[in-house]
Design an enzyme around this catalytic site. Structure first.
Site, PDB file in Angstrom:
ATOM      1  N   GLU A 100       0.900  -1.147   0.000  1.00  0.00           N
ATOM      2  CA  GLU A 100       0.000   0.000   0.000  1.00  0.00           C
ATOM      3  C   GLU A 100       0.937   1.194   0.000  1.00  0.00           C
ATOM      4  OE1 GLU A 100      -3.239   0.342  -0.177  1.00  0.00           O
ATOM      5  OE2 GLU A 100      -3.670  -1.801  -0.235  1.00  0.00           O
ATOM      6  N   THR A 146      11.410   3.161   0.487  1.00  0.00           N
ATOM      7  CA  THR A 146      11.214   4.580   0.193  1.00  0.00           C
ATOM      8  C   THR A 146      12.113   5.464   1.056  1.00  0.00           C
ATOM      9  OG1 THR A 146       9.585   6.358   0.500  1.00  0.00           O
ATOM     10  CG2 THR A 146       9.243   4.403   1.792  1.00  0.00           C
ATOM     11  N   ASP A 147      12.384   6.662   0.560  1.00  0.00           N
ATOM     12  CA  ASP A 147      13.156   7.629   1.370  1.00  0.00           C
ATOM     13  C   ASP A 147      12.348   8.133   2.564  1.00  0.00           C
ATOM     14  OD1 ASP A 147      11.316   9.214  -0.006  1.00  0.00           O
ATOM     15  OD2 ASP A 147      12.772  10.692  -0.705  1.00  0.00           O
ATOM     16  N   GLU A 148      11.014   7.875   2.546  1.00  0.00           N
ATOM     17  CA  GLU A 148      10.166   8.429   3.606  1.00  0.00           C
ATOM     18  C   GLU A 148      10.455   7.794   4.971  1.00  0.00           C
ATOM     19  OE1 GLU A 148       6.096   9.165   2.403  1.00  0.00           O
ATOM     20  OE2 GLU A 148       6.676   9.241   0.298  1.00  0.00           O
ATOM     21  N   TYR A 171       2.150   5.187   6.565  1.00  0.00           N
ATOM     22  CA  TYR A 171       2.803   4.567   5.400  1.00  0.00           C
ATOM     23  C   TYR A 171       4.292   4.386   5.654  1.00  0.00           C
ATOM     24  CZ  TYR A 171       5.273   4.402   0.920  1.00  0.00           C
ATOM     25  OH  TYR A 171       6.144   4.073  -0.093  1.00  0.00           O
ATOM     26  N   SER A 174       5.150   1.870   8.289  1.00  0.00           N
ATOM     27  CA  SER A 174       4.992   0.461   7.881  1.00  0.00           C
ATOM     28  C   SER A 174       6.140   0.045   6.961  1.00  0.00           C
ATOM     29  CB  SER A 174       3.628   0.231   7.210  1.00  0.00           C
ATOM     30  OG  SER A 174       3.550   0.907   5.966  1.00  0.00           O
ATOM     31  N   LYS A 175       6.612   0.961   6.123  1.00  0.00           N
ATOM     32  CA  LYS A 175       7.754   0.632   5.253  1.00  0.00           C
ATOM     33  C   LYS A 175       9.031   0.493   6.098  1.00  0.00           C
ATOM     34  CE  LYS A 175       7.965   0.330   1.290  1.00  0.00           C
ATOM     35  NZ  LYS A 175       7.737  -0.798   0.345  1.00  0.00           N
ATOM     36  N   ASN A 200      10.522  10.239  -4.553  1.00  0.00           N
ATOM     37  CA  ASN A 200       9.244  10.230  -5.285  1.00  0.00           C
ATOM     38  C   ASN A 200       9.438   9.932  -6.763  1.00  0.00           C
ATOM     39  OD1 ASN A 200       8.726  11.891  -2.817  1.00  0.00           O
ATOM     40  ND2 ASN A 200       6.684  11.998  -3.720  1.00  0.00           N
ATOM     41  N   LEU A 211       0.362  13.101  -6.591  1.00  0.00           N
ATOM     42  CA  LEU A 211       0.272  14.504  -7.013  1.00  0.00           C
ATOM     43  C   LEU A 211       0.290  14.716  -8.534  1.00  0.00           C
ATOM     44  CD1 LEU A 211       0.205  17.508  -6.224  1.00  0.00           C
ATOM     45  CD2 LEU A 211       2.697  17.471  -6.248  1.00  0.00           C
ATOM     46  N   TYR A 228      -1.763  21.148  -1.126  1.00  0.00           N
ATOM     47  CA  TYR A 228      -1.877  21.093   0.332  1.00  0.00           C
ATOM     48  C   TYR A 228      -1.103  22.247   0.974  1.00  0.00           C
ATOM     49  CZ  TYR A 228      -3.300  16.154  -0.400  1.00  0.00           C
ATOM     50  OH  TYR A 228      -3.914  14.993  -0.795  1.00  0.00           O
ATOM     51  N   ASN A 270       6.294  21.904  -4.085  1.00  0.00           N
ATOM     52  CA  ASN A 270       5.083  21.455  -4.788  1.00  0.00           C
ATOM     53  C   ASN A 270       4.480  22.550  -5.662  1.00  0.00           C
ATOM     54  OD1 ASN A 270       5.284  18.967  -3.575  1.00  0.00           O
ATOM     55  ND2 ASN A 270       3.847  19.435  -1.923  1.00  0.00           N
ATOM     56  N   TYR A 362     -11.164  14.904  -0.691  1.00  0.00           N
ATOM     57  CA  TYR A 362     -11.021  16.330  -1.027  1.00  0.00           C
ATOM     58  C   TYR A 362     -12.231  17.205  -0.721  1.00  0.00           C
ATOM     59  CZ  TYR A 362      -6.664  14.987  -3.246  1.00  0.00           C
ATOM     60  OH  TYR A 362      -5.394  14.507  -3.465  1.00  0.00           O
TER      61      TYR A 362
HETATM   62  P1  NAD Z   1       1.384   1.125  -6.423  1.00  0.00           P
HETATM   63  O1  NAD Z   1       0.432   1.481  -5.318  1.00  0.00           O
HETATM   64  O2  NAD Z   1       1.232   1.753  -7.756  1.00  0.00           O
HETATM   65  O3  NAD Z   1       1.357  -0.449  -6.664  1.00  0.00           O
HETATM   66  C1  NAD Z   1       1.342  -1.379  -5.609  1.00  0.00           C
HETATM   67  C2  NAD Z   1       1.037  -2.763  -6.188  1.00  0.00           C
HETATM   68  O4  NAD Z   1       1.021  -3.694  -5.091  1.00  0.00           O
HETATM   69  C3  NAD Z   1      -0.337  -2.851  -6.863  1.00  0.00           C
HETATM   70  O5  NAD Z   1      -0.225  -3.539  -8.080  1.00  0.00           O
HETATM   71  C4  NAD Z   1      -1.182  -3.622  -5.868  1.00  0.00           C
HETATM   72  O6  NAD Z   1      -2.208  -4.398  -6.479  1.00  0.00           O
HETATM   73  C5  NAD Z   1      -0.137  -4.518  -5.207  1.00  0.00           C
HETATM   74  N1  NAD Z   1      -0.555  -4.941  -3.866  1.00  0.00           N
HETATM   75  C6  NAD Z   1      -1.025  -4.145  -2.869  1.00  0.00           C
HETATM   76  N2  NAD Z   1      -1.347  -4.904  -1.805  1.00  0.00           N
HETATM   77  C7  NAD Z   1      -1.047  -6.196  -2.126  1.00  0.00           C
HETATM   78  C8  NAD Z   1      -1.146  -7.434  -1.450  1.00  0.00           C
HETATM   79  N3  NAD Z   1      -1.644  -7.502  -0.191  1.00  0.00           N
HETATM   80  N4  NAD Z   1      -0.730  -8.565  -2.063  1.00  0.00           N
HETATM   81  C9  NAD Z   1      -0.225  -8.498  -3.341  1.00  0.00           C
HETATM   82  N5  NAD Z   1      -0.141  -7.361  -4.027  1.00  0.00           N
HETATM   83  C10 NAD Z   1      -0.539  -6.216  -3.443  1.00  0.00           C
HETATM   84  O7  NAD Z   1       2.829   1.393  -5.798  1.00  0.00           O
HETATM   85  P2  NAD Z   1       4.142   1.977  -6.484  1.00  0.00           P
HETATM   86  O8  NAD Z   1       4.088   3.444  -6.435  1.00  0.00           O
HETATM   87  O9  NAD Z   1       4.371   1.282  -7.763  1.00  0.00           O
HETATM   88  O10 NAD Z   1       5.233   1.509  -5.412  1.00  0.00           O
HETATM   89  C11 NAD Z   1       5.845   0.230  -5.512  1.00  0.00           C
HETATM   90  C12 NAD Z   1       6.836   0.056  -4.372  1.00  0.00           C
HETATM   91  O11 NAD Z   1       7.831   1.085  -4.453  1.00  0.00           O
HETATM   92  C13 NAD Z   1       6.209   0.178  -2.983  1.00  0.00           C
HETATM   93  O12 NAD Z   1       6.819  -0.776  -2.150  1.00  0.00           O
HETATM   94  C14 NAD Z   1       6.549   1.579  -2.546  1.00  0.00           C
HETATM   95  O13 NAD Z   1       6.656   1.672  -1.149  1.00  0.00           O
HETATM   96  C15 NAD Z   1       7.901   1.777  -3.222  1.00  0.00           C
HETATM   97  N6  NAD Z   1       8.241   3.185  -3.560  1.00  0.00           N
HETATM   98  C16 NAD Z   1       7.369   3.970  -4.264  1.00  0.00           C
HETATM   99  C17 NAD Z   1       7.717   5.266  -4.597  1.00  0.00           C
HETATM  100  C18 NAD Z   1       6.797   6.148  -5.403  1.00  0.00           C
HETATM  101  O14 NAD Z   1       7.091   7.334  -5.573  1.00  0.00           O
HETATM  102  N7  NAD Z   1       5.697   5.648  -5.939  1.00  0.00           N
HETATM  103  C19 NAD Z   1       8.955   5.769  -4.195  1.00  0.00           C
HETATM  104  C20 NAD Z   1       9.835   4.945  -3.469  1.00  0.00           C
HETATM  105  C21 NAD Z   1       9.460   3.646  -3.164  1.00  0.00           C
HETATM  106  P1  TYD Z   2       2.265  12.343  -3.141  1.00  0.00           P
HETATM  107  O1  TYD Z   2       2.300  12.250  -4.623  1.00  0.00           O
HETATM  108  O2  TYD Z   2       1.058  11.837  -2.409  1.00  0.00           O
HETATM  109  O3  TYD Z   2       3.594  11.647  -2.598  1.00  0.00           O
HETATM  110  P2  TYD Z   2       4.246  11.644  -1.096  1.00  0.00           P
HETATM  111  O4  TYD Z   2       3.248  12.110  -0.120  1.00  0.00           O
HETATM  112  O5  TYD Z   2       4.571  10.193  -0.917  1.00  0.00           O
HETATM  113  O6  TYD Z   2       5.457  12.523  -1.188  1.00  0.00           O
HETATM  114  O7  TYD Z   2       2.449  13.864  -2.735  1.00  0.00           O
HETATM  115  C1  TYD Z   2       3.575  14.612  -3.184  1.00  0.00           C
HETATM  116  C2  TYD Z   2       3.493  15.973  -2.525  1.00  0.00           C
HETATM  117  O8  TYD Z   2       2.350  16.666  -3.035  1.00  0.00           O
HETATM  118  C3  TYD Z   2       3.297  15.900  -1.017  1.00  0.00           C
HETATM  119  O9  TYD Z   2       4.014  16.986  -0.419  1.00  0.00           O
HETATM  120  C4  TYD Z   2       1.808  16.110  -0.838  1.00  0.00           C
HETATM  121  C5  TYD Z   2       1.428  17.020  -1.988  1.00  0.00           C
HETATM  122  N1  TYD Z   2       0.074  16.845  -2.541  1.00  0.00           N
HETATM  123  C6  TYD Z   2      -0.732  17.972  -2.767  1.00  0.00           C
HETATM  124  O10 TYD Z   2      -0.333  19.121  -2.494  1.00  0.00           O
HETATM  125  N2  TYD Z   2      -1.973  17.771  -3.325  1.00  0.00           N
HETATM  126  C7  TYD Z   2      -2.453  16.543  -3.635  1.00  0.00           C
HETATM  127  O11 TYD Z   2      -3.616  16.431  -4.112  1.00  0.00           O
HETATM  128  C8  TYD Z   2      -1.606  15.403  -3.415  1.00  0.00           C
HETATM  129  C9  TYD Z   2      -2.091  14.022  -3.754  1.00  0.00           C
HETATM  130  C10 TYD Z   2      -0.359  15.605  -2.874  1.00  0.00           C
END
Ligand code: NAD
Ligand code: TYD
Length: 365
Positions: A100, A146-148, A171, A174-175, A200, A211, A228, A270, A362
């Site tokens: 998630e 993630t860097d978070e 989030y 949990s990571k 990101n 975003l 935000y 942002n 929203y």
């Molecule tokens: P996403 O939300 O687009 O995709 C997550 C995928 O995991 C989906 O296909 C979903 O169906 C699957 N999934 C969720 N719960 C599941 C479960 N219980 N069992 C099996 N599959 C399940 O996520 P993303 O943005 O592609 O991120 C992928 C990974 O990279 C994550 O671990 C996230 O923490 C990490 N990450 C993401 C970002 C980012 O900017 N998006 C940055 C750094 C790290």
């Molecule tokens: P997001 O894409 O949710 O990534 P993360 O929270 O993991 O960094 O958000 C990126 C930035 O944009 C974050 O500072 C929150 C902000 N944001 C908005 O200002 N408006 C929005 O509708 C969303 C989804 C995010």
């Protein structure tokens, strides 16, 4: 788990490696699956995904016929299903992305984040351990994080691999927890692991709750673009293919039990990012300059909103000669082009529960 004759034939072919990619139907996962299936035809790639709202097999429609690719619909929270998957395929490597992933959803409903991100990761670690404990040679559990997990920065400094964990949202907590468990399985049981923590991502196929795709979709539909707080929060943006090329390098060359930071060295407030996106959208939609900016609407801030993320990725750059490719404006243009020419994909993902989600997140903000 019963195996059909066809599946049995596939498993028993002479593959150089069999790898499990979890979350391969999601945003980053689908780009990882595509890269591994096309670049490594001697690997069998198994994509295991629950197909939550964020998982979409359409993301892989261009490669799902390849003979070195197969999909398994699995919830990683289901311990027996995960153990069965490891017994069935005898994997050599795991690239674990299933999660998630949206901070706002973790605030309104943290439970799923605990189940999938923590329990799901433990189930996979147990599956790998059970399958590999007689011989760890040539095996690797690669955890994508993630860097978070490092928390929030003030105006100075960057996250390095040595920065202490200080997660602030459900989030990121949990990571962080899953990262600790991955390291604990290495320390306690000797499981070969590697972790990367990335900033990101943006690019094609990202679900429009994050975003950039949310703003593209809203601008296109002349809807308010919610920013935000005052829009002062800073993120370090990386094009998804750059993350995926780093994942490829780390999977093949990462040192056991090491951590690698991945980032774009590309910090944006942002509000500045959204203004640039508005300019690009005006150009692409042939609108008068300044039209899209009028849609910017400042809304109530996210609770506990992390101020700034910035990643120092010099270790990865030095050790593996990795560097990000497109300039941000080019990457954003490519992303906008993709969303504008994939309206059907967008329509499909925003049908169903998206509107309900959007209103709950929203309206009244
Ligand atoms: P996403 O939300 O687009 O995709 C997550 C995928 O995991 C989906 O296909 C979903 O169906 C699957 N999934 C969720 N719960 C599941 C479960 N219980 N069992 C099996 N599959 C399940 O996520 P993303 O943005 O592609 O991120 C992928 C990974 O990279 C994550 O671990 C996230 O923490 C990490 N990450 C993401 C970002 C980012 O900017 N998006 C940055 C750094 C790290
Ligand atoms: P997001 O894409 O949710 O990534 P993360 O929270 O993991 O960094 O958000 C990126 C930035 O944009 C974050 O500072 C929150 C902000 N944001 C908005 O200002 N408006 C929005 O509708 C969303 C989804 C995010």
């Amino acid at each position: 788990m019963g195996e059909s004759r066809q599946e049995e034939k596939l498993i028993n072919m002479n593959w150089e490696k069999t790898i499990l990619i979890t979350g391969g139907a999601g945003f980053i996962g689908s780009h990882v699956v595509r890269r591994f299936v096309t670049r490594y035809p001697s690997y069998l790639v198994i994509n295991a995904d629950k197909l939550t709202y964020a998982g979409n097999l359409e993301n892989l429609a261009d490669i799902d016929f390849k003979k070195n690719y197969s999909f398994e619909k699995i919830d990683i929270v289901n311990k027996e299903a995960v153990l069965g998957l490891f017994r069935k395929y005898n994997f050599d490597g795991v690239i674990h992305l299933a999660a998630e992933s949206h901070v706002d959803r973790s605030i309104t409903g943290p439970d799923e984040f605990v189940f999938t991100n923590i329990v799901g990761t433990v189930n996979l670690l147990n599956g790998a351990l059970a399958s590999w404990q007689k011989d760890f040679i040539g095996k690797l559990f690669y955890h994508i994080s993630t860097d978070e997990v490092y928390g929030s920065l003030g105006s100075e400094g960057m996250f390095t691999e040595e920065t202490a964990y200080d997660p602030k949202s459900p989030y990121s907590a949990s990571k962080a927890s899953s990262d600790h468990l991955v390291r604990a399985y290495n320390h306690t049981f000797g499981l070969p692991v590697v972790i990367s923590n990335c900033s990101n991502n943006y690019g094609p196929n990202q679900f429009p709750e994050k975003l950039i795709p949310l703003a593209i979709n809203n601008i296109k539909n002349n809807k308010a673009v919610p920013v935000y707080g005052k829009g002062e929060n800073i993120r370090d943006w990386l094009y998804v293919e750059d993350h995926v090329s780093a994942i490829d390098l780390i999977f093949h060359n990462g040192k056991p039990c090491e951590t690698y930071n991945i980032g774009g060295n590309n910090e944006w407030k942002n509000i500045d990012l959204i203004r640039m996106l508005c300019r690009i959208m005006d150009k692409k939609l042939n609108r008068t300059a300044g039209t899209s900016e009028k849609l910017i609407t400042f809304v109530k801030d996210r609770p506990g909103h992390d101020l700034r993320y910035a990643i120092d990725s010099s270790k990865l750059q030095k050790e593996m000669n990795w560097s990000p490719i497109p300039k941000f404006e080019e990457g954003l243009e490519k992303t906008v082009d993709w969303y504008l020419s994939n309206q059907k994909w967008l329509d499909n993902v925003i049908s169903g529960d998206y509107e309900k989600y959007y209103d709950s997140m929203y309206s009244g903000r």
